[in-house]
Design a protein around this motif. Structure first.
Motif, short mmCIF file in Angstrom:
data_model
loop_
_atom_site.label_atom_id
_atom_site.label_comp_id
_atom_site.label_asym_id
_atom_site.label_seq_id
_atom_site.Cartn_x
_atom_site.Cartn_y
_atom_site.Cartn_z
N SER A 53 0.86 -1.19 0.00
CA SER A 53 0.00 0.00 0.00
C SER A 53 0.90 1.23 0.00
N ARG A 54 0.26 2.39 0.10
CA ARG A 54 1.04 3.63 0.17
C ARG A 54 0.60 4.43 1.38
N SER A 55 1.53 5.25 1.86
CA SER A 55 1.18 6.13 2.97
C SER A 55 0.39 7.32 2.43
N VAL A 56 -0.33 7.99 3.34
CA VAL A 56 -1.04 9.22 2.98
C VAL A 56 -0.56 10.32 3.93
N MET A 57 -1.01 11.54 3.63
CA MET A 57 -0.62 12.64 4.51
C MET A 57 -1.38 12.54 5.82
N PHE A 58 -0.79 13.11 6.88
CA PHE A 58 -1.37 12.99 8.21
C PHE A 58 -2.79 13.51 8.24
N ASP A 60 -4.95 13.58 5.87
CA ASP A 60 -5.91 12.83 5.05
C ASP A 60 -6.73 11.86 5.91
N SER A 61 -7.80 11.33 5.33
CA SER A 61 -8.53 10.29 6.04
C SER A 61 -7.75 8.98 5.89
N ASN A 62 -8.13 7.99 6.73
CA ASN A 62 -7.35 6.76 6.81
C ASN A 62 -7.67 5.79 5.67
N ASN A 63 -7.60 6.29 4.43
CA ASN A 63 -7.74 5.38 3.28
C ASN A 63 -6.38 5.23 2.64
#
Lengths: 270, 779
Positions: A53-58, A60-63
């Protein structure tokens, strides 16, 4: 022993701080999206999974976006090649049984980049029984489960415990090694209600189904989980200065690859 | 490094020049003596002695035992002796032979006036070459408001420029970018390893028993060594040698009692002072089951005895014992404490050569007991030092030469674990560690001209690892590469350093001076704590084959100005400090009870620089000070933050404090202090991902974020009892955090329950507004 000290720090923290929490707005930095690989291979004939998977920005929502189209294989030191297939987006799996003592190498090819990781599957240790316990301080009572097993005296062993109640996985990290407990009959206490995210699991209810899976993990994977565990910020002074736990995967991918042995037990609360 | 040993090439010849000066001095006589308090017989430390004739004026100040000596040409002199809070004494002497004086000063409170007079206050802060020094008088400390109304040295020094508080619930303080373990804290010369009670809310120093407090932030004189960043030198009262007296205080959570008096009048006296909290008695009585049955208390005891054989020979015996207990019923308890004992012998070889010999013992230990049947254990840890010091002061013409030797033996017991029954923990003992620190030093305070004073010298220090013990050497990744075993008392790895110390003051006139200083310090005992805060159970390690001595070089420059007859003091000091061989930790470091703890360490360097502004008003109905610090402190480790400099956790750009005491009338005084500081440096996540079904945070750089700022207003009022010859009492009322601001203690991140699918930051605060009241008495 370090787990016991954490537990005590938790008790102190609950008594001292519980009334003074508030949610605040903070300024956080923005980071680019990072590749995350979580690979597990056990000695149980079952579906072995590598999740990409990939990380998202803090903010962002947890998708967390799944990464599709990777070529995922694991080779062992007997020259066996195990090929994983993408059955659902980002989840690569195969039905397989690993062999303790073998060295497994994960290879992930994606977007022209190769990520590798090495993990040695430790010898298995059997989880003997589960029993119930509780801890009380002041008006608070926390139910817990005791995992009983015998630590082998000859080897340095590292354990990770996965606790789930009625099929829902507890969000705490439980890891231990035998640095101070080598060769003993172990009674490791796990309290599901000690995490901010699991406060509703403070007490067990009749007919609750409690499952504990005990994994024997290799030293690098232990360091990975131990680092995350010691950053959990409860207790006086908070946790240690946070950092990304040291990954055994090359090329800067986040996550880990663990060849482990597993032993599970179930207990129904009366 | 801008400085190295070449420096000594210039320093040593200077010393020889000074010696030759002594030899050429001719037809001079010595005025020496001891300065004491008239009513108690306590020696006065740092009192100013001035000799004035028609042509010149010469000053000196009394040493740690109230002694002074001045050697001058024969003449008719006016002798002035002055000390803060005392009436200046004045007498005439015609000096045609060496003369010993016995001087007793009367406290100015006996003047029955409220306003502190600035007249005749000496401009010692202008003239002295010493910089980076803060002197605190106990009167000021007793009027500054603090938590629960317990007057407190450590809380008060944190209101000074260049000193940063560790924050609520933290035992440490930070001086000019140094870590909490880089402060040398001395109580009657004995090292105090843990200077706080109740997890940092109180200091181990019971103000009733304390006579004098000096904090050196820079320009450490050569007689001090062993820590990088500061020296906090605390001296206990000797005990009233004239009259028997009792004083004490009853507060909301603690009470104090001090008894002192002569054993042989004017020759020998004693002092015993104790303090005990009764927080746990309140807890026991509490109806709240969360509190009932838990343990939370501390007590401490200071005692001192002295005997003056004659004017040339005095012995002092002093000791401290303190302990904290913290426990949760049926789960665990934790106790910790310091013990110290100091035996000193003062001897005057002649009226110019003063000697002090000290034999010192100190110990710090802690115990953790866990009562769980399955995992029970007792863990004990201890540090014990034996310390022998010989310090000599020679009072020459325009020179005060100080030299001495010091030998310090350390024993560290990192962790002894004992278990009973079927505990899953193994009984075991981590190997004890032994070390020997040696030092020899010489320094000279030289009044070169009326406008130029220098204090220069050097400390030669050594550290030797002592056997028995098995020592592994680790490579850069923490893997052992070799093992060496030493026998009982066998010498292992040794380190030797020269530590030059120089400071100079250039006085433009009586009101203005510029000072410069450079000093080097080394340190061989180090705290290991990767949680970013200090706790009583932190591990200590000695220097070894892996851990090199920590080194600091500091340069500083300052401008000092007094106004209105020294009623106002202003100073601007700036410093730059280079730190080497600093310690940090690998990811996932296991520091507790780990025989291989040195494999978990990383070594790097640090730098710290800042500007300190200080304005102090000494006289009038309103006294107090404003201090402001602008500072940066950074660390650099190859394996942390990609090898780039990052802010230390306690790096704060701004620190401001305002402290004021207003003496309204003879009976009422009011005090307030306000602090503001930038938040601590912390690491916030820059992103997040999922591992093991849990939201996990992604970090880009260490300590690149800031907690919210901290600010707090504390207030107090003291009502003195009606005038009575025999019995004196007062009431102290205090309000801690009067604005009830929730200052950040920690910030953590979690999945939000109110907005599922998102994450939130949670701030924890410790104390809101806390009122207090204390009743003090003295007879």
């Amino acid at each position: 022993m370090t787990n016991v000290i954490r537990l005590l720090a938790f008790c102190l923290a609950v008594l001292v701080f519980s009334s003074c929490e508030k949610v605040i707005d903070v300024d956080v930095d923005q980071s680019g999206s990072q590749l995350v690989i979580e690979g597990n291979l056990s000695n149980i004939m079952a579906t072995q999974k590598v999740k990409i998977s990939r990380s998202v920005m803090f903010t962002d929502s947890n998708n967390f976006p799944a990464v599709s189209g990777a070529k995922v294989t694991v080779t062992d030191n007997q020259k066996n090649i195990i090929t994983f297939r993408e059955n659902s987006p980002g989840i690569y799996s195969v039905t397989y049984r690993g062999v303790p003592g073998r060295t497994y190498t994960l290879n992930v090819d994606i977007e022209g980049q190769t990520y590798t990781a090495i993990s040695v599957m430790p010898s298995p240790v059997k989880l003997d029984t589960l029993s119930l316990t509780d801890i009380s301080f002041g008006s608070r009572k926390y139910d817990g489960v005791i995992a009983q097993y015998h630590d082998p005296a000859k080897t340095a062993d590292q354990y990770r415990f996965l606790l789930s109640i009625n099929g829902k996985q507890n969000k705490q990290i439980f890891v231990a090694n035998d640095r101070l407990t080598n060769g003993n009959k172990m009674l490791t206490e796990l309290y599901p209600g000690f995490s901010d995210n699991d406060e509703d699991e403070q007490e067990f209810k009749p007919r609750d189904s409690i499952v504990v899976e005990m994994q024997c993990i290799d030293p690098n994977v232990f360091t990975y989980w131990y680092t995350l565990q010691s950053q959990e910020a409860r207790g006086p002074g908070g946790g240690v200065t946070p950092s990304n736990p040291p990954s055994n995967i090359s090329n800067g991918a986040l996550g880990y690859f663990s060849a482990h042995t597993a032993s599970a037990r179930k207990l129904i609360v009366q | 490094m801008p400085f190295n040993l070449r420096f000594l090439r210039y320093l040593l010849p200077l010393l020889f020049i000074s010696f030759s000066n002594f030899l050429t001095a001719q037809e001079r006589y010595t005025v020496s003596g001891t300065v004491r308090d008239k009513s108690t017989g306590e020696t006065l430390i740092g009192a100013t002695v001035t000799l004035k004739d028609s042509a010149t004026s010469i000053n000196t100040s009394t040493n740690s035992y109230g002694f002074f000596s001045l050697t001058v040409k024969p003449s008719q002199y006016d002798v002035f002796i002055s000390y803060v809070g005392y009436q200046t004494s004045q007498q005439k002497i015609s000096l045609n032979k060496s003369t010993a004086l016995r001087i007793e000063l009367a406290s100015s409170s006996e003047l029955k006036e409220v306003v502190i007079s600035a007249k005749n206050r000496p401009g010692e802060n202008i003239r002295s070459p010493q910089m980076g020094l803060d002197k605190l008088d106990m009167k000021t400390i007793s009027s500054v408001p603090v938590l629960f109304g317990e007057k407190d040295i450590l809380k008060t020094i944190q209101l000074l420029p260049g000193v940063k508080s560790g924050g609520e619930g933290n035992t440490g303080f930070f001086v000019r970018g140094g870590a909490a373990d880089q402060n040398l804290i001395l109580l009657d010369e004995a090292t105090v390893y843990n200077s706080s009670h109740l997890l940092g809310f109180f200091s181990t120093f019971n103000s009733d028993a304390i006579k004098d407090v000096n904090l050196y932030k820079g320009g450490m004189p050569a007689q001090y060594g062993g820590r990088l960043s500061s020296v906090l030198d605390v001296k206990m009262d000797d005990g009233n040698s004239k009259n028997f007296s009792v004083q004490g205080g009853i507060g909301l959570i603690a009470s104090r009692l001090k008894v002192e008096g002569p054993i042989v009048k004017n020759k020998s006296s004693f002092m015993i002072s104790g303090r005990r909290t009764y927080l746990d008695l309140l807890l026991k009585a509490s109806p709240d089951p969360d509190l009932k049955g838990n343990t939370l208390n501390f007590y401490d005891l200071n005692a001192k005895f002295n005997y003056r054989f004659d004017d040339k020979n005095t012995v002092y015996l002093s000791g401290y014992f303190g302990q904290d207990n913290l426990g949760i019923k049926n789960l665990f308890d934790n106790d910790w404490g310091n013990s110290t004992a100091t035996l000193r012998y003062n001897h005057l070889f002649n009226d110019r050569l003063f000697s002090n010999t000290s034999v010192i013992y100190n110990k710090y230990n802690y115990n953790i007991r866990v009562f769980s049947t399955n995992n029970n254990f007792t863990a004990k840890s201890l540090i014990r030092d034996y310390n022998l010091k010989e310090d000599l002061q020679y009072y020459g013409n325009k020179h005060i030469l100080r030299f001495g030797v010091n030998a310090l033996h350390h024993r560290l017991q990192p962790s002894d674990i004992e278990t009973t029954g079927q505990s899953s923990v193994n009984s075991q003992s981590i190997e004890y560690r032994y070390g020997l620190e040696g030092a020899a030093y010489v320094s000279d305070e030289w009044q070169i001209t009326n406008w130029l004073n220098v204090l220069y010298g050097t400390r030669f220090s050594s550290f030797t690892v002592l056997g028995p013990g098995t020592f592994k050497t680790y490579d850069g990744s923490g893997f052992p590469v070799s093992t060496q075993t030493y026998d009982d008392h066998e010498f292992g790895k040794s380190y030797f350093y020269l530590e030059p110390r120089v400071s100079a003051s250039f006085s433009m006139n009586d009101q203005n001076s510029i000072k410069l200083s450079y000093n080097r310090n080394t340190q061989n005992i180090h705290i290991l704590s990767n949680s970013g805060s200090s706790t009583p159970t932190d591990q200590y390690v000695l220097s070894s084959n892996n851990i090199k001595p920590e080194l600091a070089d500091q340069v500083s420059a300052g401008y000092f100005k007094n106004l209105a007859g020294n009623a106002w003091e202003f100073s601007v000091e700036t410093y730059y400090k280079w730190l080497q061989n600093q310690i940090d930790y690998r990811d996932g470091a296991q520091l507790i009870a780990n025989a291989d703890v040195e494999s978990q360490l990383l070594y790097g360097k640090g730098r710290s620089y800042g500007l300190e502004l200080y304005a102090k008003k000494n006289a009038g109905k309103l006294v107090g000070w404003i201090s402001y610090t602008l500072a940066r402190t950074e660390r650099k480790f190859d394996k942390i933050n990609n090898g780039n400099y990052f802010p230390a956790r306690y790096d704060r750009l701004h620190d401001l404090s305002v402290t004021g005491v207003y003496n309204l009338s003879k009976r009422w005084n009011f005090a307030g202090s306000f602090i503001y500081s930038t938040g601590n440096a912390v690491t916030y996540p820059a992103g997040k991902y999922e591992i093991g079904g849990m939201t996990t945070y992604y970090y880009t750089s260490r300590n690149a974020n800031r907690m919210p700022y901290t600010s707090r207003l504390d207030l107090s009022a003291t009502l003195e009892g009606k005038e009575n010859k025999k019995f004196h009492s007062s009431w102290s009322f205090g309000v801690y955090n009067a604005l009830n601001r929730k200052n950040p203690y920690s910030i953590s991140f979690r999945d939000s329950e109110t907005k599922p699918g998102t994450t939130e930051a949670v701030q924890v605060a410790l104390f809101g507004i806390i009122p207090s009241v204390t009743w003090n008495f003295k007879f």
